[in-house]
Design a protein around this motif. Sequence first.
Motif, PDB file in Angstrom:
ATOM      1  N   GLY A 175       0.791  -1.225   0.000  1.00 49.41           N
ATOM      2  CA  GLY A 175       0.000   0.000   0.000  1.00 49.41           C
ATOM      3  C   GLY A 175       0.821   1.272   0.000  1.00 49.41           C
ATOM      4  N   ASP A 176       2.131   1.162   0.062  1.00 47.17           N
ATOM      5  CA  ASP A 176       3.004   2.328   0.042  1.00 47.17           C
ATOM      6  C   ASP A 176       3.183   2.773  -1.406  1.00 47.17           C
ATOM      7  N   ALA A 177       2.956   4.051  -1.687  1.00 44.07           N
ATOM      8  CA  ALA A 177       3.039   4.560  -3.061  1.00 44.07           C
ATOM      9  C   ALA A 177       4.459   4.941  -3.461  1.00 44.07           C
ATOM     10  N   ALA A 178       5.419   4.801  -2.551  1.00 44.22           N
ATOM     11  CA  ALA A 178       6.801   5.182  -2.858  1.00 44.22           C
ATOM     12  C   ALA A 178       7.418   4.199  -3.847  1.00 44.22           C
ATOM     13  N   MET A 179       8.195   4.753  -4.785  1.00 45.33           N
ATOM     14  CA  MET A 179       8.944   3.921  -5.728  1.00 45.33           C
ATOM     15  C   MET A 179      10.284   3.572  -5.088  1.00 45.33           C
ATOM     16  N   ARG A 180      10.691   2.339  -5.257  1.00 48.21           N
ATOM     17  CA  ARG A 180      12.021   1.945  -4.803  1.00 48.21           C
ATOM     18  C   ARG A 180      12.816   1.513  -6.022  1.00 48.21           C
ATOM     19  N   VAL A 181      14.132   1.701  -5.953  1.00 50.76           N
ATOM     20  CA  VAL A 181      14.980   1.351  -7.087  1.00 50.76           C
ATOM     21  C   VAL A 181      16.230   0.645  -6.575  1.00 50.76           C
ATOM     22  N   GLY A 182      16.683  -0.320  -7.360  1.00 52.05           N
ATOM     23  CA  GLY A 182      17.908  -1.041  -7.051  1.00 52.05           C
ATOM     24  C   GLY A 182      18.732  -1.200  -8.322  1.00 52.05           C
ATOM     25  N   PHE A 183      20.028  -1.425  -8.139  1.00 56.31           N
ATOM     26  CA  PHE A 183      20.945  -1.529  -9.272  1.00 56.31           C
ATOM     27  C   PHE A 183      21.796  -2.773  -9.112  1.00 56.31           C
ATOM     28  N   THR A 184      22.029  -3.470 -10.217  1.00 63.17           N
ATOM     29  CA  THR A 184      22.867  -4.664 -10.212  1.00 63.17           C
ATOM     30  C   THR A 184      23.740  -4.651 -11.453  1.00 63.17           C
ATOM     31  N   VAL A 185      25.024  -4.895 -11.243  1.00 62.36           N
ATOM     32  CA  VAL A 185      25.964  -5.034 -12.352  1.00 62.36           C
ATOM     33  C   VAL A 185      26.874  -6.203 -11.987  1.00 62.36           C
ATOM     34  N   THR A 186      26.882  -7.241 -12.811  1.00 59.20           N
ATOM     35  CA  THR A 186      27.637  -8.447 -12.488  1.00 59.20           C
ATOM     36  C   THR A 186      29.095  -8.328 -12.913  1.00 59.20           C
ATOM     37  N   LYS A 187      29.885  -9.269 -12.457  1.00 56.02           N
ATOM     38  CA  LYS A 187      31.313  -9.283 -12.785  1.00 56.02           C
ATOM     39  C   LYS A 187      31.568  -9.586 -14.255  1.00 56.02           C
ATOM     40  N   LYS A 188      30.564 -10.088 -14.962  1.00 57.77           N
ATOM     41  CA  LYS A 188      30.723 -10.344 -16.396  1.00 57.77           C
ATOM     42  C   LYS A 188      30.959  -9.041 -17.165  1.00 57.77           C
ATOM     43  N   ILE A 189      30.484  -7.946 -16.618  1.00 52.70           N
ATOM     44  CA  ILE A 189      30.594  -6.652 -17.285  1.00 52.70           C
ATOM     45  C   ILE A 189      32.045  -6.173 -17.296  1.00 52.70           C
ATOM     46  N   LEU A 237      12.853   8.273 -13.273  1.00 55.38           N
ATOM     47  CA  LEU A 237      11.887   7.544 -12.451  1.00 55.38           C
ATOM     48  C   LEU A 237      10.899   8.431 -11.696  1.00 55.38           C
ATOM     49  N   PRO A 238      11.294   9.583 -11.164  1.00 54.24           N
ATOM     50  CA  PRO A 238      10.283  10.371 -10.433  1.00 54.24           C
ATOM     51  C   PRO A 238       9.070  10.737 -11.284  1.00 54.24           C
ATOM     52  N   GLY A 239       9.240  10.992 -12.549  1.00 63.93           N
ATOM     53  CA  GLY A 239       8.110  11.379 -13.397  1.00 63.93           C
ATOM     54  C   GLY A 239       7.497  10.241 -14.185  1.00 63.93           C
ATOM     55  N   LYS A 240       8.296   9.224 -14.535  1.00 60.80           N
ATOM     56  CA  LYS A 240       7.817   8.174 -15.436  1.00 60.80           C
ATOM     57  C   LYS A 240       7.711   6.798 -14.780  1.00 60.80           C
ATOM     58  N   GLY A 241       8.231   6.640 -13.572  1.00 62.06           N
ATOM     59  CA  GLY A 241       8.215   5.341 -12.908  1.00 62.06           C
ATOM     60  C   GLY A 241       6.824   4.940 -12.460  1.00 62.06           C
ATOM     61  N   ILE A 242       6.689   3.711 -12.030  1.00 59.08           N
ATOM     62  CA  ILE A 242       5.410   3.171 -11.581  1.00 59.08           C
ATOM     63  C   ILE A 242       5.319   3.332 -10.069  1.00 59.08           C
ATOM     64  N   ALA A 243       4.326   4.067  -9.617  1.00 55.84           N
ATOM     65  CA  ALA A 243       4.164   4.331  -8.184  1.00 55.84           C
ATOM     66  C   ALA A 243       3.879   3.029  -7.439  1.00 55.84           C
ATOM     67  N   GLY A 244       4.494   2.875  -6.284  1.00 55.18           N
ATOM     68  CA  GLY A 244       4.260   1.694  -5.453  1.00 55.18           C
ATOM     69  C   GLY A 244       4.922   0.438  -5.983  1.00 55.18           C
ATOM     70  N   ALA A 245       5.956   0.584  -6.807  1.00 54.36           N
ATOM     71  CA  ALA A 245       6.610  -0.585  -7.397  1.00 54.36           C
ATOM     72  C   ALA A 245       8.109  -0.542  -7.122  1.00 54.36           C
ATOM     73  N   ASP A 246       8.715  -1.718  -7.179  1.00 56.33           N
ATOM     74  CA  ASP A 246      10.167  -1.838  -7.105  1.00 56.33           C
ATOM     75  C   ASP A 246      10.708  -1.874  -8.523  1.00 56.33           C
ATOM     76  N   HIS A 247      11.731  -1.073  -8.795  1.00 55.94           N
ATOM     77  CA  HIS A 247      12.385  -1.028 -10.097  1.00 55.94           C
ATOM     78  C   HIS A 247      13.820  -1.489  -9.899  1.00 55.94           C
ATOM     79  N   VAL A 248      14.258  -2.442 -10.690  1.00 56.01           N
ATOM     80  CA  VAL A 248      15.642  -2.910 -10.632  1.00 56.01           C
ATOM     81  C   VAL A 248      16.251  -2.751 -12.019  1.00 56.01           C
ATOM     82  N   LEU A 249      17.378  -2.060 -12.075  1.00 58.95           N
ATOM     83  CA  LEU A 249      18.115  -1.881 -13.332  1.00 58.95           C
ATOM     84  C   LEU A 249      19.350  -2.772 -13.279  1.00 58.95           C
ATOM     85  N   ILE A 250      19.455  -3.668 -14.251  1.00 59.10           N
ATOM     86  CA  ILE A 250      20.581  -4.595 -14.336  1.00 59.10           C
ATOM     87  C   ILE A 250      21.428  -4.182 -15.529  1.00 59.10           C
TER      88      ILE A 250
END
Length: 151
Positions: A31-45, A66-79
């Motif tokens: 029920g929290d409308a805050a967007m959360r974001v995480g980042f992952t970059v593997t050793k293959k890079i 993300l503040p304007g275009k992200g999905i509210a209440g969702a977790d976003h992970v960029l790999i």
Amino acid sequence: MTRRRDFLAANGGRRVAMPGFVLQVRPRDDGDAAMRVGFTVTKKIGNAVVRNRMKRRLRALARDLLPGKGIAGADHVLIGRQGGIERDYQALTAELLKALIRAASPESPADQRPGNGRGEPRTPHGRGKGRGPRGGAHRHAAESSREPARS
């Protein structure tokens, strides 16, 4: 996002692959409308310098879009992907906008299929049985070509 379980939960959500990165989005049920974001970059890079540079680029993208275009209440992970470090920042920005639009759209039939999209069930590390580094038919090829030891 900092906890492993949050990243694993996001792995079960929508996945949108782009040339520079992969975006994973999973709506939360708390029920929290805050967007959360995480980042992952593997050793293959690459080494630590390359990985940190890629993470800085992903953070800048997230901060800008993300503040304007992200999905509210969702977790976003960029790999980060291999080609992301050489890509132009404007191209990465356009790709993230496109990925966010795709992630926000209703699910397509391809997203509803279980498994890896090829009709096979999904296994850890994306491999099927016997396809590991030592699995498969070539497993004992080197051993069979050796001659027996003579005494």
